[in-house]
Design an enzyme around this catalytic site. Structure first.
Site, mmCIF file in Angstrom:
data_model
loop_
_atom_site.group_PDB
_atom_site.id
_atom_site.type_symbol
_atom_site.label_atom_id
_atom_site.label_comp_id
_atom_site.label_asym_id
_atom_site.label_seq_id
_atom_site.Cartn_x
_atom_site.Cartn_y
_atom_site.Cartn_z
ATOM 1 C CE LYS A 60 -4.126 -0.832 -2.547
ATOM 2 N NZ LYS A 60 -3.604 -1.687 -3.639
ATOM 3 C CB CYS A 83 -1.068 -7.123 -1.113
ATOM 4 S SG CYS A 83 -0.938 -8.527 -0.004
ATOM 5 C CG ASP A 84 0.029 -1.155 -4.061
ATOM 6 O OD1 ASP A 84 -1.133 -0.990 -4.487
ATOM 7 O OD2 ASP A 84 1.035 -0.663 -4.597
ATOM 8 C CB SER A 85 2.487 -5.356 -6.856
ATOM 9 O OG SER A 85 2.255 -6.449 -6.000
ATOM 10 N N GLY A 120 4.274 -4.909 -1.357
ATOM 11 C CA GLY A 120 4.133 -4.602 0.061
ATOM 12 C C GLY A 120 3.029 -5.429 0.693
#
Length: 224
Positions: A60, A83-85, A120
């Site tokens: 991203k 970011c990623d969750s 992340g």
């Protein structure tokens, strides 16, 4: 002047977290095909949940950096954050549920149990032509309340679980259904401030360098 941060995320919770911490980022949402990115990463070998969110955060951030360098942001940012969750429960990685039915099934499986929410973070320093990128994953244990079927149905009916990783929030309607958080609660919201601070320090940037310039306000302190 504060450094200019660009957030590569559509998440209102991430934006609110940064603003509450004194940071006023611009937002440019990435166009990454998440399943395709994960499939490509898994082709090279097994991928843990903690690594998967970092791979997506990196993708991203890099996608948005490419658009910025093509003139997609004004003013040009100094830093880009992706970011990623995902929630990990019994070794299974859970992102956003695809339907209300999936959200209901998810909650029936989660209630009364503990999972790990991985977030992340990938930071790109556009001022640095050398080694401008670094990332880190924040992992926090989350224990869910033993909610009733009626509570699950009511919560799913609000639509909130369909828009968040793991089908829950702690800063919204789902907050009452989380009994315990062990670790950084900001990471559960979707952006770990201590993690971001460490990534900034590695680039020679103090956390306070991101604070927005203060506006004139009147503060009244009352002593009881």
């Amino acid at each position: 002047m504060p450094l200019h941060l660009l957030l590569a995320s559509a998440s209102p919770a991430r934006l609110t977290t940064l603003r509450a911490a004194g940071v006023e980022p611009a937002v440019l949402v990435s166009g990454v095909d998440e399943p395709a990115v994960l499939d490509a990463a898994r082709a090279a070998g097994p991928l843990s949940a903690a690594d998967a969110v970092l791979v997506l955060a990196q993708a991203k951030a890099r996608d948005v950096v490419g658009r910025v360098r093509g003139g997609g942001a004004d003013p040009a940012p100094d830093l880009v954050l992706g970011c990623d969750s995902m929630l990990e429960l019994d070794g299974e990685v859970l992102g956003k549920p695809a339907s209300p039915g999936e959200a209901r099934d998810r909650w029936r499986a989660m209630r009364g149990r503990t999972g790990v929410l991985h977030t992340g973070h990938w930071l790109v320093d556009l001022r640095d032509d050398g080694r401008p990128e670094s990332g880190e994953t924040s992992s926090t244990s989350v224990t869910f309340a033993d909610v009733t079927d009626a509570e699950i149905d009511a919560y799913v009916a609000t639509g909130e679980p369909l828009h968040v990783a793991g089908a829950f929030t702690i800063d919204g309607l789902g907050g009452a259904f989380v009994e315990r958080v062990d670790g950084d609660h900001h990471g559960v919201v979707g952006l770990s401030l201590p993690t971001l601070r460490r990534l900034l320090l590695a680039r020679g940037v103090a956390w306070t360098d991101l604070w927005a310039e203060p506006t004139e306000t009147t503060v009244t302190t009352e002593t009881r």
